[in-house]
Design an enzyme around this catalytic site. Structure first.
Site: not given
Ligand code: IPE
Ligand code: MG
Length: 225
Positions: A2-3, A5, A19, A48, A51, A113
């Site tokens: 996560d993170g 974005g 991404h 899920s 989307w 792995l």
């Molecule tokens: C995680 O990063 C990647 C996916 C869910 C594909 P985010 O896209 O949730 O990043 P933030 O939480 O907005 O920073």
């Molecule tokens: Mg996120």
């Protein structure tokens, strides 16, 4: 992971840049895990619920999935990595589904792995699909046990995880491996996924090593054992 974005936004970049960096971080983490002798690495790539994001971001994530498979599968195979995808992939387009099937087949007998990507995955979805399979195989039966269900869970081929890592500062499970995490050690870090590197993994492992896994027993019992 996560993170992505927030990593991008804080640098005045479009979310997709985060991404893309996130894919690099996955590659780095696979390498780091191989070097440390980790046998199972399971990554939550797309839930899920994802989307619900803007259509443009969803389609970018899908094309990133396709290009990553195109670029990485041969390398994964050469490095002895078994590749699996779990989740309801029937919602993905045909090309992506075929690529996944191909990658899984190609790498099926690798043993170094096992890299599992959870895609269109949800922990509740997993439990429900397992219940439905179990019920279908046992018409009329009503009194099921945990061991009746376990083989139908989508990660039945993997042991229950020792360590769960969530990057990005949020402290929640967000419908990840609900069944399998029952006794997993949880680790949360503020580090955004694109910045999560080998030293960050080592910090998580160091934290894990300090935990006492009692599985319901007392500390004294563990010492006696
Ligand atoms: C995680 O990063 C990647 C996916 C869910 C594909 P985010 O896209 O949730 O990043 P933030 O939480 O907005 O920073
Ligand atoms: Mg996120």
């Amino acid at each position: 992971m996560d993170g992505n974005g927030r990593w991008a936004t804080s640098r005045m970049l479009p979310r997709v840049a985060g991404h893309i960096k996130g894919v690099d971080a996955v590659r780095r983490m696979v390498e780091a895990c191989v070097r440390r002798g980790v046998e199972f690495l399971t990554i939550f790539a797309f839930s899920s619920e994802n989307w619900r994001r803007p259509a443009e971001e969803v389609s970018l994530l899908m094309s990133l999935f396709v290009t990553s498979l195109e670029r990485e599968v041969a390398k994964l195979h050469a490095n002895g990595i078994r590749f699996r995808v779990v989740g309801d992939i029937s919602r993905f387009d045909q090309k992506l589904q075929q690529m996944i099937a191909h990658a899984e087949r190609k790498t099926a007998s690798n043993e170094r792995l096992t890299l599992t990507i959870c895609a269109n995955y949800g922990g509740r979805w997993d439990i429900m699909q397992a219940i439905n399979k179990m019920a279908e195989l046992n018409p009329g039966k009503i009194d099921f046990s945990e061991s009746d269900l376990a083989p139908h869970l989508s990660l039945a081929y993997a042991p229950e995880p020792d360590l769960f890592i969530r990057t990005g500062g949020e402290q929640r499970i967000s419908n990840f491996l609900l069944w399998q995490l029952a006794y997993t050690e949880l680790y949360f870090t503020e580090t955004h996924w694109p910045d999560f590197d080998a030293p960050a993994l080592d910090a998580a492992i160091a934290s894990y090593r300090q935990r006492e896994r009692r599985f319901g027993r007392t500390s004294d019992q563990l010492v006696a054992k």
